[in-house]
Design a protein around this motif. Structure first.
Motif, mmCIF file in Angstrom:
data_model
loop_
_atom_site.group_PDB
_atom_site.id
_atom_site.type_symbol
_atom_site.label_atom_id
_atom_site.label_comp_id
_atom_site.label_asym_id
_atom_site.label_seq_id
_atom_site.Cartn_x
_atom_site.Cartn_y
_atom_site.Cartn_z
ATOM 1 N N GLU A 159 83.702 87.363 31.906
ATOM 2 C CA GLU A 159 83.430 85.916 32.295
ATOM 3 C C GLU A 159 84.661 85.333 32.858
ATOM 4 N N ARG A 160 85.833 86.225 32.990
ATOM 5 C CA ARG A 160 87.061 85.523 33.424
ATOM 6 C C ARG A 160 87.434 85.759 34.535
ATOM 7 N N PRO A 161 88.567 85.518 35.087
ATOM 8 C CA PRO A 161 88.983 85.896 36.499
ATOM 9 C C PRO A 161 89.603 87.392 36.321
ATOM 10 N N SER A 169 86.054 71.019 24.475
ATOM 11 C CA SER A 169 86.279 69.662 24.268
ATOM 12 C C SER A 169 85.474 68.784 25.510
ATOM 13 N N TRP A 170 85.649 69.060 26.698
ATOM 14 C CA TRP A 170 85.180 68.276 27.713
ATOM 15 C C TRP A 170 83.499 68.382 27.765
ATOM 16 N N THR A 171 82.945 69.542 27.366
ATOM 17 C CA THR A 171 81.720 69.561 27.200
ATOM 18 C C THR A 171 81.122 68.821 26.070
ATOM 19 N N GLU A 206 80.275 84.617 35.764
ATOM 20 C CA GLU A 206 81.502 84.809 35.997
ATOM 21 C C GLU A 206 82.247 83.276 36.526
ATOM 22 N N TYR A 207 82.759 82.672 35.428
ATOM 23 C CA TYR A 207 83.453 81.490 35.645
ATOM 24 C C TYR A 207 82.970 80.592 36.549
ATOM 25 N N TRP A 208 83.819 80.498 38.012
ATOM 26 C CA TRP A 208 83.314 79.553 38.850
ATOM 27 C C TRP A 208 82.603 80.087 40.101
ATOM 28 N N GLU A 253 93.285 88.658 40.638
ATOM 29 C CA GLU A 253 93.378 87.615 40.753
ATOM 30 C C GLU A 253 94.439 86.862 40.038
ATOM 31 N N TYR A 254 94.638 87.139 38.742
ATOM 32 C CA TYR A 254 95.781 86.693 37.923
ATOM 33 C C TYR A 254 97.009 87.052 38.447
ATOM 34 N N ASP A 255 97.256 88.246 39.188
ATOM 35 C CA ASP A 255 98.681 88.504 39.819
ATOM 36 C C ASP A 255 98.771 87.332 40.655
HETATM 37 C C1 9WN Z 1 93.883 77.103 34.403
HETATM 38 C C2 9WN Z 1 91.119 73.639 30.702
HETATM 39 C C3 9WN Z 1 90.976 74.433 32.345
HETATM 40 C C4 9WN Z 1 90.057 73.500 33.253
HETATM 41 C C5 9WN Z 1 89.909 74.269 34.556
HETATM 42 C C6 9WN Z 1 89.529 75.641 34.263
HETATM 43 C C7 9WN Z 1 90.403 76.318 33.268
HETATM 44 C C8 9WN Z 1 92.637 77.391 33.312
HETATM 45 C C9 9WN Z 1 92.677 78.589 33.039
HETATM 46 O O1 9WN Z 1 90.652 75.848 32.262
HETATM 47 O O2 9WN Z 1 91.381 76.709 34.058
HETATM 48 O O3 9WN Z 1 94.197 75.998 34.567
HETATM 49 O O4 9WN Z 1 93.375 79.213 32.177
HETATM 50 O O5 9WN Z 1 91.656 79.009 33.245
HETATM 51 O O6 9WN Z 1 89.259 76.301 35.316
HETATM 52 O O7 9WN Z 1 89.091 73.618 35.477
HETATM 53 O O8 9WN Z 1 90.715 72.260 33.567
HETATM 54 O O9 9WN Z 1 89.604 73.557 30.368
#
Ligand code: 9WN
Length: 442
Positions: free
Chosen positions: A211-213, A431-433, A370-372, A217-219
């Motif tokens: 579910e993460r990059p 939080s934002w959800t 997978e994330y975005w 991608e991280y490099d």
């Molecule tokens: C990197 C905090 C942030 C959101 C982003 C989201 C994710 C961070 C990460 O989390 O990004 O900034 O470490 O994955 O993609 O939109 O603001 O919720």
């Protein structure tokens, strides 16, 4: 991938759960973006968080936005992370080294060296409306407005130095949509050097790797930070030297919308007329840039890779940016609204809830966990819903809201959701959800 039955809370219980989540994420000085994955303040998260908070306690909402604004760089940039005292996130303040390298960055609190989408004026509007008459909202308007004006001015000066209207980003994190397929092409030209200092990822202790990059991608994410450190986060040099520089159509549309909102708030509260006019001018110019990025072939708006000098035709949720800020001619706009609600997007027959996901399930690159790259992000739906209301599409806005409440009705407050099963993914108690749910419930 049949949808598993999921519990649904009544609206009072759901609101109580959301309030409990926000309380749990409050570390005494800030409401962190999520309890374990993101134990700090993120710029655009905080804008959304303050909206939900305003329904619970308007003074607390004001304080939250003030905490973010207090970390504004002396040159006007609002940093993408304001670090709390605790650790637990990588890259942390030491890796960024912003305060050590750039005298515009505050020494305390520590911050990152990049920014995020400028949604803050929308939060200010919502808080002022929800908390009308409160002394704290009057203070926020009087003291926060000039700070937001400077933030918008920084964006124009440094992210659109040639006055095209399209704002550039120098890191995928600045888009808020980190690993969106939008950035695959520009990232393929980012080649991490041998001198990339070693690092250990902390994100996968919390969310599953699927579910993460990826590590590659991280490099690249970390390499871009090295490039910026080399020019000491000097905004003009960063734009010249970063191997990633993209005109971001979604950020540009948010900027156009937020500049218009800020102008109206400024007019209502007696801010200098020339600044109000300037904001309207920026909004107009950026709206035109969003319209110019529209492709009749795909029916979506495009990003522009400034390093490779080409349009990026990836089809993602960001392509609907013109619906946020307006400006398309009536026929194209109606077609775009029908498209986001139609069978490739929110109306796809296999979706758990009729909400546009980050990538269409009909796209070959769709990856539902997978994330975005496929999941549904409630906060993005909130932004479109809010814009729909502003545009007068109230039926569409209330249908979207009802579907979002159906998706998030189990009170897990996932960071994002599997679009086909409705399973919460990434962090829980995000939080934002929780906060957009609170706003939908009111
Ligand atoms: C990197 C905090 C942030 C959101 C982003 C989201 C994710 C961070 C990460 O989390 O990004 O900034 O470490 O994955 O993609 O939109 O603001 O919720």
């Amino acid at each position: 991938t049949a949808a598993a039955p999921r519990p649904r809370l009544g609206s009072v219980q759901l609101a109580a759960c959301a309030a409990w989540t926000l309380g749990g994420n409050d570390n005494g000085s800030m409401i962190t973006a999520a309890p374990r994955l993101y134990p700090h303040m993120w710029s655009w998260d905080t804008a959304f968080i303050s909206i939900g908070l305003a329904h619970l306690n308007v003074d607390r909402a004001v304080r939250e936005l003030e905490t973010l604004l207090a970390a504004q760089w002396r040159n006007g940039m609002l940093p993408h992370i304001v670090f709390s005292e605790g650790g637990g996130y990588f890259p942390g303040p030491e890796r960024w080294g912003a305060a050590e390298l750039n005298s515009d960055a505050p020494d305390a609190p520590r911050t990152s060296g990049i920014c995020q989408p400028p949604v803050h004026a929308i939060a200010l509007r919502r808080i002022v409306d929800i908390g009308a008459g409160a002394a704290s909202t009057a203070r926020l308007l009087a003291e926060g407005w000039p700070k937001l004006y400077r933030w918008h001015e920084w964006l124009v000066r440094h992210r659109d130095p040639h006055g095209t209207g399209m704002l550039g980003i120098v890191h995928g994190w600045e888009s808020g949509m980190d690993n969106s397929p939008r950035w695959d092409d520009p990232y393929s030209a980012v080649v991490p050097g041998q001198d990339l200092p070693p690092y250990v990822r902390l994100d996968r202790r919390v969310a599953s790797a699927a579910e993460r990059p990826s590590d590659l991608e991280y490099d690249r994410y970390l390499w871009l930070i090295e490039e910026m450190r080399k020019v000491r986060y000097d905004a003009a040099q960063v734009v010249r030297t970063s191997s990633f520089l993209v005109g971001d159509v979604f950020v540009t549309a948010v900027f156009a919308l937020a500049s218009e909102v800020l102008a109206t708030l400024g007019k209502e509260s007696g801010q200098p007329a020339w600044q109000v006019r300037q904001l309207r001018g920026w909004a107009h110019r950026s709206r035109r840039a969003v319209v110019a990025a529209y492709s009749p072939q795909t029916g979506l708006a495009r990003d522009y890779d400034r390093r490779a000098n080409r349009w990026l035709t990836t089809r993602t949720i960001a392509g609907f940016a013109p619906l946020l800020c307006g400006g398309l001619d009536a026929e194209d706009e109606a077609a775009m609204l029908a498209r986001i609600l139609g069978p490739d997007w929110a109306g796809h027959p296999d979706l758990f809830a009729a909400i546009p996901p980050s990538v269409s399930p009909n796209d070959p690159g769709f990856r539902p966990r997978e994330y975005w790259r496929g999941p549904v992000w409630p906060v993005i739906a909130w932004l479109f819903g809010w814009a729909f209301e502003q545009r007068g599409w109230t039926d569409e806005a209330s249908r979207l809201r009802a579907e979002c409440l159906r998706l998030t009705g189990d009170g897990a407050f996932g960071e994002y959701y599997h679009p086909l099963t409705g399973e919460p993914l990434g962090s829980r108690h995000q939080s934002w959800t929780a906060t957009v749910v609170l706003d939908w419930l009111h």
